[in-house]
Design an enzyme around this catalytic site. Structure first.
Site, PDB file in Angstrom:
ATOM      1  N   ASN A 133     -13.031   7.402 -14.556  1.00 34.20           N
ATOM      2  CA  ASN A 133     -13.105   7.816 -15.970  1.00 34.20           C
ATOM      3  C   ASN A 133     -14.152   6.969 -16.687  1.00 34.20           C
ATOM      4  O   ASN A 133     -15.199   6.711 -16.071  1.00 34.20           O
ATOM      5  CB  ASN A 133     -11.738   7.928 -16.650  1.00 34.20           C
ATOM      6  CG  ASN A 133     -10.916   6.681 -16.729  1.00 34.20           C
ATOM      7  OD1 ASN A 133     -10.637   6.059 -15.714  1.00 34.20           O
ATOM      8  ND2 ASN A 133     -10.490   6.300 -17.904  1.00 34.20           N
ATOM      9  N   ASP A 134     -13.944   6.580 -17.898  1.00 31.04           N
ATOM     10  CA  ASP A 134     -14.985   6.090 -18.804  1.00 31.04           C
ATOM     11  C   ASP A 134     -16.123   5.289 -18.143  1.00 31.04           C
ATOM     12  O   ASP A 134     -15.861   4.352 -17.385  1.00 31.04           O
ATOM     13  CB  ASP A 134     -14.379   5.140 -19.849  1.00 31.04           C
ATOM     14  CG  ASP A 134     -13.085   5.627 -20.445  1.00 31.04           C
ATOM     15  OD1 ASP A 134     -12.608   6.708 -20.082  1.00 31.04           O
ATOM     16  OD2 ASP A 134     -12.534   4.898 -21.277  1.00 31.04           O
TER      17      ASP A 134
HETATM   18  C1  FRU Z   1     -10.275   6.410 -22.520  1.00 23.42           C
HETATM   19  C2  FRU Z   1      -9.313   5.305 -22.080  1.00 23.42           C
HETATM   20  C3  FRU Z   1      -9.649   4.001 -22.755  1.00 23.42           C
HETATM   21  C4  FRU Z   1      -9.068   2.996 -21.801  1.00 23.42           C
HETATM   22  C5  FRU Z   1      -9.362   3.621 -20.472  1.00 23.42           C
HETATM   23  C6  FRU Z   1      -8.350   3.345 -19.391  1.00 23.42           C
HETATM   24  O1  FRU Z   1     -10.399   7.428 -21.574  1.00 23.42           O
HETATM   25  O2  FRU Z   1      -7.975   5.681 -22.332  1.00 23.42           O
HETATM   26  O3  FRU Z   1      -9.156   3.875 -24.070  1.00 23.42           O
HETATM   27  O4  FRU Z   1      -9.652   1.728 -21.935  1.00 23.42           O
HETATM   28  O5  FRU Z   1      -9.449   5.024 -20.688  1.00 23.42           O
HETATM   29  O6  FRU Z   1      -8.776   3.842 -18.156  1.00 23.42           O
END
Ligand code: FRU
Length: 464
Positions: free
Chosen positions: A20-21
């Site tokens: 993810n991010d």
């Molecule tokens: C956004 C999020 C962030 C967090 C991360 C955890 O997608 O929820 O706020 O730091 O992903 O993986």
């Protein structure tokens, strides 16, 4: 790593497991670094860590596996998102020092709601002198340091330097489930004091994740990802957004943001948690996560060994009316293979599913179909992306925005499509899952159309 037909040819993806991010984006000592949220054991339960890609040129990448594990009491349940800051001349060799800031997520075992109790968020620093070897972790802020009105949800530090000081943004949810960001100041990047909270002038979601500060031509924007927004889909999904507020002055002096200035960065089905950085040539570049949180659908075929990917790097510029324009980095043109003129009222079959299609001088209404399954249609001031084949769209239906189309760029990369309209005023990112390794494009438009095949530049990115 699986060899399925949906692997990316020029977009970053986790080699296996969940990504993810994007995190810690920077150009450091000449090399580009993209860290990212990474759960390599997905679909099994496992850690939420930082993975790492590096590149000399934003096209050829190397993946370095997991580099920040959830291995201390301060990040026991996840090395969550954060950002990078390059400090000139601060390393022991007199060269630049890389500082990576992230949130250590801790969930206490027990019967908690994990919103107002049971969770801790620690802001943690690691440094690097070469971009690869990381220092021990140092906790800079703990839950007790945040204002009392905050819930346990405080995270995703974005750190930058301005006017001789360090500043940090943290996304937060207050105890009344209203979203805000906290702004901190520091003289040294290690010890931080609260400067202010910035709230929306009207309620705007319950939590802002992944805040960012973007400066273009001296104008500042606050980017954030509100959760708990009005749903974009009839089925109630699409309640997490990603966009920017235009500010009147400096972000650090801003007390509240005018919600009428909020513009979504991407209108597609799969886009969240974008992050920006300024590279050595002074360009502001953005990479987004091609995935969505809070969806009740998985969004991809069963049985795959990896999930989600990232947009190509986008160059951000500012239009005269203040709008942020996003366009793919020009470096991507180096991946162009064969060039084809396309009949604006005909179809064309590519023997590979990686294409850069560009429509210029578009007149009137028209449409474009990929494999007869993914449709882009325009006319009456609207631009729409929709799926007619549920096997290909997998629970994605239709997304639109106001747009009088003049030009359109379509990047297709196996199971990923990005649209850029009107010089980058609008972007759409979506996954799609075609069943063949060819690509059929049908166009019905009045325009100049050109297409290039795109080379696969990811064959050496991941360990075999
Ligand atoms: C956004 C999020 C962030 C967090 C991360 C955890 O997608 O929820 O706020 O730091 O992903 O993986």
């Amino acid at each position: 790593m699986s060899r399925d037909i949906w692997r990316m040819g020029y977009h970053l993806m986790p080699p296996t497991g969940w990504g993810n991010d994007p995190n810690g984006l920077c150009q450091f000592r000449g090399t580009y670094h993209v860290f990212h949220q990474y759960s390599p054991d997905w679909p099994q339960k496992g850690e939420r860590a930082w993975g790492h890609f590096s590149s000399p040129d934003l096209i050829h990448w190397q993946h370095h596996g997991v580099v920040i594990h959830q291995d201390t009491p301060d990040d026991a349940n996840g090395a969550y998102s954060g950002s990078a800051l390059v400090v000139p001349g601060a390393a022991s060799d007199g060269g630049d020092l890389l500082r990576l800031y992230y949130t250590g997520n801790v969930k206490r075992p027990g019967d908690y709601d994990y919103i107002n109790a049971g969770r801790e968020a620690n802001e943690i620093l690691v440094t690097s002198e070469d971009g690869y070897a990381l220092s021990p972790k140092k906790v800079l802020l703990r839950s007790a340091d945040y204002p009392d009105y905050c819930s346990c949800h405080v995270r995703d530090p974005k750190v930058w330097r301005q006017d001789g000081s360090y500043h940090m943004l943290l996304g937060a949810r207050d105890r009344d489930s209203q979203a805000l960001v906290l702004v901190y100041d520091s003289d040294d990047g290690d010890s931080w004091s609260l400067r202010r909270a910035i709230r929306p002038q009207k309620p705007f979601g319950f939590m802002w994740e992944c805040p960012d500060r973007i400066e273009l031509d001296g104008h500042e924007y606050l980017a954030c990802c509100p959760q708990g927004m009005p749903a974009k889909n009839p089925d109630g999904s699409g309640t997490s957004w990603s966009g920017t507020f235009a500010l009147d002055g400096k972000l650090i002096d801003t007390e509240s943001v005018d919600t009428s200035t909020y513009v979504e960065l991407d209108r597609g089905f799969d886009f969240y948690a974008p992050q920006t950085f300024v590279d050595d040539s002074g360009r502001t570049l953005l990479i987004g996560w091609v995935g969505m949180p809070d969806e009740d659908f998985c969004g991809q075929p069963d049985g795959m060994s990896w999930i989600h990917c990232y947009t190509v790097p986008r160059v951000l510029t500012r239009a005269e009316d203040g709008r942020i324009l996003q366009n793919p980095i020009p470096e991507l043109d180096q991946l162009h293979g064969a060039h084809l003129y396309v009949d604006a009222q005909g179809s064309i079959a590519f023997d590979q599913p990686r294409v850069d299609l560009q429509l210029a001088d578009v007149q009137g209404a028209g449409s474009l179909a990929l494999d007869g399954a993914l449709h882009v249609t325009w006319g009456d001031g609207q631009l729409t992306l929709s799926f007619t084949d549920p096997e290909v769209g997998i629970e994605r239906h239709s997304r639109s925005c106001d747009c009088d189309l003049h030009d359109l760029r379509v990047l297709v990369d196996n199971s990923m499509v990005e649209l850029y309209a009107n010089g980058g005023r609008e972007a759409f990112s979506t996954r799609w899952f075609p069943r063949t390794e060819r690509l059929d494009v049908a166009l019905d438009s009045h325009c100049q159309a050109n297409a290039w095949t795109m080379q696969d530049c990811m064959s050496n990115t991941y360990e075999a």
